[in-house]
Design a protein around this motif. Structure first.
Motif, mmCIF file in Angstrom:
data_model
loop_
_atom_site.group_PDB
_atom_site.id
_atom_site.type_symbol
_atom_site.label_atom_id
_atom_site.label_comp_id
_atom_site.label_asym_id
_atom_site.label_seq_id
_atom_site.Cartn_x
_atom_site.Cartn_y
_atom_site.Cartn_z
ATOM 1 N N LEU A 1 8.736 5.199 -8.552
ATOM 2 C CA LEU A 1 8.541 3.842 -8.020
ATOM 3 C C LEU A 1 7.801 3.781 -6.675
ATOM 4 O O LEU A 1 6.892 2.957 -6.528
ATOM 5 C CB LEU A 1 9.886 3.099 -7.944
ATOM 6 N N PRO A 2 8.151 4.641 -5.688
ATOM 7 C CA PRO A 2 7.456 4.492 -4.400
ATOM 8 C C PRO A 2 5.945 4.673 -4.534
ATOM 9 O O PRO A 2 5.168 3.916 -3.952
ATOM 10 C CB PRO A 2 8.069 5.604 -3.536
ATOM 11 N N ARG A 3 5.522 5.652 -5.350
ATOM 12 C CA ARG A 3 4.081 5.910 -5.460
ATOM 13 C C ARG A 3 3.385 4.843 -6.295
ATOM 14 O O ARG A 3 2.192 4.612 -6.150
ATOM 15 C CB ARG A 3 3.841 7.308 -6.025
ATOM 16 N N MET A 4 4.133 4.199 -7.172
ATOM 17 C CA MET A 4 3.529 3.080 -7.911
ATOM 18 C C MET A 4 3.450 1.852 -7.011
ATOM 19 O O MET A 4 2.455 1.126 -7.002
ATOM 20 C CB MET A 4 4.352 2.763 -9.161
ATOM 21 N N ALA A 5 4.512 1.635 -6.235
ATOM 22 C CA ALA A 5 4.529 0.462 -5.352
ATOM 23 C C ALA A 5 3.432 0.562 -4.300
ATOM 24 O O ALA A 5 2.837 -0.447 -3.912
ATOM 25 C CB ALA A 5 5.902 0.331 -4.695
ATOM 26 N N SER A 6 3.148 1.790 -3.848
ATOM 27 C CA SER A 6 2.118 1.953 -2.808
ATOM 28 C C SER A 6 0.712 1.887 -3.401
ATOM 29 O O SER A 6 -0.272 1.823 -2.664
ATOM 30 C CB SER A 6 2.299 3.298 -2.101
ATOM 31 N N GLY A 7 0.624 1.946 -4.726
ATOM 32 C CA GLY A 7 -0.694 1.909 -5.369
ATOM 33 C C GLY A 7 -1.288 3.292 -5.557
ATOM 34 O O GLY A 7 -2.375 3.439 -6.112
ATOM 35 N N GLU A 8 -0.564 4.316 -5.101
ATOM 36 C CA GLU A 8 -1.089 5.683 -5.257
ATOM 37 C C GLU A 8 -1.170 6.049 -6.743
ATOM 38 O O GLU A 8 -2.121 6.679 -7.182
ATOM 39 C CB GLU A 8 -0.162 6.652 -4.509
ATOM 40 N N TRP A 9 -0.151 5.653 -7.495
ATOM 41 C CA TRP A 9 -0.151 5.907 -8.933
ATOM 42 C C TRP A 9 -0.320 4.595 -9.689
ATOM 43 O O TRP A 9 0.364 3.610 -9.403
ATOM 44 C CB TRP A 9 1.168 6.565 -9.365
ATOM 45 N N ILE A 10 -1.199 4.622 -10.662
ATOM 46 C CA ILE A 10 -1.424 3.459 -11.527
ATOM 47 C C ILE A 10 -0.633 3.670 -12.819
ATOM 48 O O ILE A 10 -0.666 4.760 -13.398
ATOM 49 C CB ILE A 10 -2.930 3.324 -11.866
ATOM 50 N N GLY A 11 0.042 2.622 -13.252
ATOM 51 C CA GLY A 11 0.872 2.732 -14.452
ATOM 52 C C GLY A 11 0.234 2.071 -15.664
ATOM 53 O O GLY A 11 -0.745 1.329 -15.558
#
Ligand SMILES: Cc1cc2nc3c(=O)[nH]c(=O)nc-3n(C[C@H](O)[C@H](O)[C@H](O)COP(=O)(O)OP(=O)(O)OC[C@H]3O[C@@H](n4cnc5c(N)ncnc54)[C@H](O)[C@@H]3O)c2cc1C
Length: 292
Positions: A16-26
């Protein structure tokens, strides 16, 4: 959202943190070449082997497919159980056996990349099972009302078109006067405004139902999604009409909204499927009739 709702603490912490920061795209991979509206007929198979699952199958039309770092994939773990035999897994782009098809060339929504995702003996560790075996349909449904309500962004496109059309109608002269003087044009603008206001009320209500935890609200969400998808196409159609020949030229923006609008009618459950759900909410399920 699926991970937030169904994930273990470890899954939430990892993704979740890396998705929320935009680092990871889901991405959310449910649809298959042979299973669209009838999502429960997916054939992607997940077979447990020790502490891993081996996935085989192809997913179709996956938003963010070409760029996703992680995603949720739905696969059948127990074919004998129908929809209750479907499970959800979190995949990562570097998992062995995962690959992407080429980017699909769509008529609209071209800034949102779409592709096939291919799972070929793809190895997914057991800790990436999301929500437990057989919970896939529930996991997928968790986000449907969010997805459909999120489509309210397109109301902004309708307002944008209305403003463009108003300006154009005031400055475009034919027969010695602004086309905005002609009732046919004025009424198109009036109808655009009616649809914008109606869509806003529907979508505020949908957002309120989610905010106040009154979900699932299948009827309200489907009514809103169905209304918006038709209103968008109608709005874009009217905008092109008001711009006349210029409306179909690529340097004028209204043609883009026309190409984008049609996709809202399909993605997140087609217009027909929304009507089926609304009808079922009104009428109950279709009656089984014994034919003589
Ligand atoms: C741009 C785009 C992005 C997408 N992103 C994703 C994504 O990120 N993840 C994902 O999993 N999927 C995604 N999809 C897939 C989308 O959810 C499906 O396209 C949609 O559910 C319809 O499935 P289908 O295209 O196979 O059409 P079909 O299900 O084959 O439908 C064809 C036609 O038959 C009608 N129809 C089918 N069944 C019925 C019925 N029972 N009653 C009445 N009419 C019916 C439909 O309304 C439609 O008009 C995306 C699609 C598009 C176009």
């Amino acid at each position: 959202l699926n991970i937030q709702t169904w994930g273990t603490e470890e899954q939430k912490e990892k993704y979740l943190p890396r998705m929320a920061s935009g680092e990871w795209i889901g991405a959310m991979a449910l649809t298959e070449p042979g299973a669209g509206s009838d999502a429960s007929s997916i054939t992607t198979r997940a077979v447990r082997k020790g502490d891993k699952y081996i996935l085989n199958g192809t997913k179709m039309f996956i938003t963010n497919g070409p760029i996703c770092d992680i995603g949720i994939v739905l696969a059948v773990t127990d074919p004998s159980k129908g929809p209750l035999g479907i499970s959800a897994f979190i995949f990562e782009k570097d998992f062995p056996g995962f690959s992407r098809g080429k980017k699909i060339d769509k008529m609209g929504m071209r800034s949102s990349p779409t592709s096939e995702l291919i799972f070929e003996d793809c190895i997914i560790p057991e800790e990436n099972l999301l929500g437990g075996e057989g919970m896939g349909a529930l996991v997928a449904n968790t986000t449907l009302h969010w997805e459909r309500t999120g489509m309210g962004f397109a109301i902004g496109t309708m307002e944008y078109n209305l403003n463009l059309c108003k300006e154009y109608a005031l400055q475009r002269y034919q027969f010695g006067e602004p086309i905005g003087n002609f009732q046919a044009v004025r009424h198109r603008l009036a109808e655009m405004k009616i649809d914008i206001e109606a869509a806003k009320y529907l979508f505020y209500r949908m957002a309120w139902l989610i905010d106040t935890d009154q979900i699932p609200a299948i009827l309200d969400i489907s009514v809103g999604k169905a209304f918006l998808s038709k209103a968008l196409v109608k709005n874009a159609d009217a905008a092109i009409s008001i711009f006349g020949g210029y409306g179909v030229c690529s340097e004028y923006p209204v043609q883009r909204s026309y190409r984008d609008a049609k996709i809202i009618e399909i993605g997140g459950g087609t217009y027909d499927i929304q009507l089926n759900m609304i009808a079922a909410a009104i009428m109950g399920p279709r009656q089984k009739v014994k034919k003589k």
